[in-house]
Scaffold this active site. Structure first.
Site, PDB file in Angstrom:
ATOM      1  N   GLY A  94       0.814  -1.215   0.000  1.00 48.58           N
ATOM      2  CA  GLY A  94       0.000   0.000   0.000  1.00 48.58           C
ATOM      3  C   GLY A  94       0.845   1.262   0.000  1.00 48.58           C
ATOM      4  N   LYS A 115       9.979   1.883   1.089  1.00 51.14           N
ATOM      5  CA  LYS A 115       8.805   1.875   1.980  1.00 51.14           C
ATOM      6  C   LYS A 115       8.496   3.313   2.372  1.00 51.14           C
ATOM      7  CE  LYS A 115       7.415  -0.621   6.183  1.00 51.14           C
ATOM      8  NZ  LYS A 115       7.795  -1.775   7.005  1.00 51.14           N
ATOM      9  N   ASP A 127      -2.481   6.504   3.628  1.00 49.79           N
ATOM     10  CA  ASP A 127      -1.951   7.647   2.874  1.00 49.79           C
ATOM     11  C   ASP A 127      -0.705   7.295   2.062  1.00 49.79           C
ATOM     12  OD1 ASP A 127      -0.046   7.369   4.830  1.00 49.79           O
ATOM     13  OD2 ASP A 127      -0.414   9.313   5.782  1.00 49.79           O
ATOM     14  N   GLY A 128      -0.234   6.053   2.198  1.00 50.01           N
ATOM     15  CA  GLY A 128       0.927   5.631   1.410  1.00 50.01           C
ATOM     16  C   GLY A 128       2.254   6.121   1.952  1.00 50.01           C
ATOM     17  N   ARG A 178      14.790  -0.725   1.662  1.00 47.96           N
ATOM     18  CA  ARG A 178      14.950  -2.043   2.277  1.00 47.96           C
ATOM     19  C   ARG A 178      15.542  -2.992   1.248  1.00 47.96           C
ATOM     20  NH1 ARG A 178       9.705  -4.319   5.218  1.00 47.96           N
ATOM     21  NH2 ARG A 178       8.864  -4.724   3.152  1.00 47.96           N
ATOM     22  N   ARG A 185       6.127 -13.694   0.305  1.00 51.30           N
ATOM     23  CA  ARG A 185       5.548 -13.947   1.624  1.00 51.30           C
ATOM     24  C   ARG A 185       4.594 -15.126   1.537  1.00 51.30           C
ATOM     25  NH1 ARG A 185       5.043  -8.146   3.328  1.00 51.30           N
ATOM     26  NH2 ARG A 185       6.258  -7.047   1.766  1.00 51.30           N
ATOM     27  N   ASP A 254       1.097 -12.205   5.867  1.00 51.11           N
ATOM     28  CA  ASP A 254       1.751 -11.305   4.896  1.00 51.11           C
ATOM     29  C   ASP A 254       3.081 -10.787   5.445  1.00 51.11           C
ATOM     30  OD1 ASP A 254      -0.284 -10.054   6.626  1.00 51.11           O
ATOM     31  OD2 ASP A 254       0.511  -8.176   5.846  1.00 51.11           O
TER      32      ASP A 254
HETATM   33  P1  AMP Z   1       1.838  -4.059   7.988  1.00 51.07           P
HETATM   34  O1  AMP Z   1       0.984  -4.541   9.102  1.00 51.07           O
HETATM   35  O2  AMP Z   1       2.660  -2.851   8.279  1.00 51.07           O
HETATM   36  O3  AMP Z   1       2.675  -5.161   7.418  1.00 51.07           O
HETATM   37  O4  AMP Z   1       0.856  -3.560   6.814  1.00 51.07           O
HETATM   38  C1  AMP Z   1      -0.301  -4.256   6.418  1.00 51.07           C
HETATM   39  C2  AMP Z   1      -0.864  -3.670   5.150  1.00 51.07           C
HETATM   40  O5  AMP Z   1      -1.207  -2.296   5.313  1.00 51.07           O
HETATM   41  C3  AMP Z   1       0.072  -3.714   3.954  1.00 51.07           C
HETATM   42  O6  AMP Z   1      -0.727  -3.993   2.834  1.00 51.07           O
HETATM   43  C4  AMP Z   1       0.622  -2.310   3.908  1.00 51.07           C
HETATM   44  O7  AMP Z   1       1.053  -1.956   2.612  1.00 51.07           O
HETATM   45  C5  AMP Z   1      -0.568  -1.500   4.330  1.00 51.07           C
HETATM   46  N1  AMP Z   1      -0.214  -0.181   4.907  1.00 51.07           N
HETATM   47  C6  AMP Z   1       0.339   0.058   6.115  1.00 51.07           C
HETATM   48  N2  AMP Z   1       0.480   1.398   6.325  1.00 51.07           N
HETATM   49  C7  AMP Z   1       0.014   2.012   5.206  1.00 51.07           C
HETATM   50  C8  AMP Z   1      -0.131   3.389   4.791  1.00 51.07           C
HETATM   51  N3  AMP Z   1       0.254   4.412   5.576  1.00 51.07           N
HETATM   52  N4  AMP Z   1      -0.673   3.617   3.577  1.00 51.07           N
HETATM   53  C9  AMP Z   1      -1.063   2.615   2.772  1.00 51.07           C
HETATM   54  N5  AMP Z   1      -0.980   1.323   3.106  1.00 51.07           N
HETATM   55  C10 AMP Z   1      -0.450   1.007   4.303  1.00 51.07           C
HETATM   56 MG    MG Z   2       3.666  -6.051   6.160  1.00 48.29          MG
END
Ligand code: AMP
Ligand code: MG
Length: 487
Positions: A94, A115, A127-128, A178, A185, A254
């Site tokens: 995301g 990232k 918000d990406g 990274r 995964r 994931d």
């Molecule tokens: P994580 O638990 O950090 O591994 O993230 C789980 C999911 O949420 C993944 O698909 C990430 O890409 C997405 N994600 C986490 N933070 C953001 C963010 N600020 N904007 C968009 N996607 C996010």
């Molecule tokens: Mg993750």
């Protein structure tokens, strides 16, 4: 614009090329005022990237995804995943991009991944973006893990973008670069399986075999061999986490790799007082990902991998399930073996000492550590002094002195080696209070505390004068520690 970063380094786009169904070509968002905060020079050298070039304006543009090097096809990767047990069919990057792959000086293909590089089609409500402090945190902890000898993704750089990020308050934004042997995964396989496209699933499995587990290609049932190789590498990995007291905090499918590298340093933390129920993540209210639950969760995640792989294991589903269950059953024994081997080393015992003697000794020690609320890291490091004739450094940590004395006599009778212990029991780990102190300063543009902490934890076994405060547990007024996801 397209430029080759160095004459000798070219990017490839093998993942995007071979697995297009799992790759959405995408561009990073522009960074208005990029500033390099951290650069990992030794990792750059391993990747044959010149640090001087990475520090140049052009290099920094590469590190925020604005400059796309020759051969690279930046993509957001698709994956699914079980998050806290609930299935999400479409997660994906995301806020991240796979820039491409480069070959390191040992000839290994490595992913270069950004990232915090902006919203992608997988962003859902996010918000990406990423804030400076959490990206510094991933850099610090992943590099500490690497120095501890634990398989992990690495961190090449953190660049502040100059773009603010709205969290509870407005925070400075950053991109982390990274580096990983891949970003495949368990969730990648879940996603491929859910498409119903068996050819895609097979191509993904073949890609994983060639990158991570090439021996599986020689087996009669190569996909079962792949599954078993992932089981072995995860059993080994989780044992290593447990031996140093690492709590990942968000072991969703994931966030579990096929390579056996630790990935996604969100709410992770190192345990101080030994307690299997230790949880740091603010959202893990049920303790699903508590320290002591990690081996069981890994096996649960591997069962989800098995489900995804079933059509490749056998044409008959019943037989495929029987094969998968037979392999999955090996996880516990493999974990136990890796754990016992590691505990022998932590206790300085020769490999030849019988497991029948070691296992009860370790069990009793766990009870003693928990009952006496002993700091895990300090205990093992101090224990080697007992071999050298001074039990006081370790003994002084205990309330139950008689219990400690009885245990220590039995352990000393097995003739432990102090030098062996000091090679595997770190003195410096990223302690939570030090991490928070360093991140608070780093977020405020003062990187000195972080650089000093990095210096301590990236050389964790060698005691150095002047670093005493990095070896001490948190002061009692630090209180209960909480960590947060997706920041
Ligand atoms: P994580 O638990 O950090 O591994 O993230 C789980 C999911 O949420 C993944 O698909 C990430 O890409 C997405 N994600 C986490 N933070 C953001 C963010 N600020 N904007 C968009 N996607 C996010
Ligand atoms: Mg993750």
């Amino acid at each position: 614009m397209s430029v080759t970063p160095r004459q000798t380094v070219s990017f490839d786009n093998q993942f995007a090329r071979e697995l297009g169904e799992l790759a959405v070509p995408w561009q990073a968002e522009d960074a208005p005022d990029p500033r390099l905060l951290l650069l990992n020079e030794s990792l750059a050298a391993e990747l044959d990237l010149a640090p001087s070039w990475l520090r140049s304006p052009e290099g920094v543009r590469l590190l925020v995804g604005h400059l796309v090097p020759d051969g690279a096809t930046p993509v957001a990767q698709a994956y699914a995943g079980h998050q806290f047990g609930g299935y999400s069919p479409r997660l994906g990057d995301g806020r991240a991009l796979l820039l491409g792959e480069i070959t390191d000086t040992s000839g290994t293909r490595m992913d270069v991944h950004l990232k915090g590089s902006g919203r992608t089609p997988f962003a859902r409500g996010g918000d990406g973006l990423a804030a400076v402090a959490p990206m510094l945190r991933e850099y610090l902890i992943s590099e500490a893990m690497h120095a501890l000898g634990i398989p992990t993704t690495r961190s090449l750089a953190v660049v502040a973008t100059g773009r603010p990020v709205q969290r509870e308050t407005l925070l400075p934004g950053a991109v982390l670069t990274r580096v990983a042997s891949s970003h495949l995964r368990v969730g990648s396989f879940q996603y491929a399986r859910a498409t119903g496209d068996i050819d895609l699933l097979r191509r993904l499995a073949d890609h994983a075999i060639s990158r991570h587990h090439p021996d599986a290609a020689e087996a009669d049932n190569r996909y079962l061999a792949l599954f078993e190789a992932v089981i072995s590498s995860q059993a080994e990995l989780i044992a290593r986490w447990m031996l140093v007291g690492f709590v990942h905090g968000v072991m969703n499918t994931d966030n579990m790799t096929i390579s056996g590298e630790t990935i996604d340093y969100g709410p992770c933390a190192f345990m101080e007082v030994f307690d299997p129920a230790t949880v740091y993540s603010s959202i893990d209210t049920g303790g699903r990902y508590a320290y002591g639950n990690q081996p069981g969760v890994a096996q649960w995640n591997l069962a989800r991998l098995a489900e995804a792989l079933l059509p490749l294991l056998h044409t008959d589903e019943e037989q495929a399930i029987a094969l998968a269950v037979g392999s999955l059953d090996r996880f516990s024994a493999q974990f136990a073996s890796a754990w016992t081997t590691g505990m022998k080393a932590k206790l300085g015992l020769a490999d030849t000492v019988s497991t029948d003697l070691v296992d009860p000794l370790v069990g009793e020690l766990s009870t003693l550590l928990q009952d006496n609320r002993i700091d895990h890291t300090s205990f093992y490091r101090r224990l080697s002094d007992a071999v050298r004739g001074d039990t006081e450094p370790a003994r002084g940590l205990f309330m139950d002195l008689a219990g400690f004395d009885v245990w220590t006599r039995r352990w000393l009778a097995l003739e432990p080696q102090a030098e062996l212990m000091d090679q595997v029991n770190p003195i410096y780990i990223p302690r939570n209070h030090l991490v928070e102190e360093a991140l608070a300063a780093g977020s405020d543009a003062d990187l000195d505390p972080l650089v000093r902490l990095l210096d301590a934890v990236t050389d964790p076994f060698r005691e150095r004068p002047g670093l005493e405060r990095y070896a001490d547990p948190a002061p009692t007024d630090f209180g209960r520690y909480q960590t947060y996801c997706g920041t």
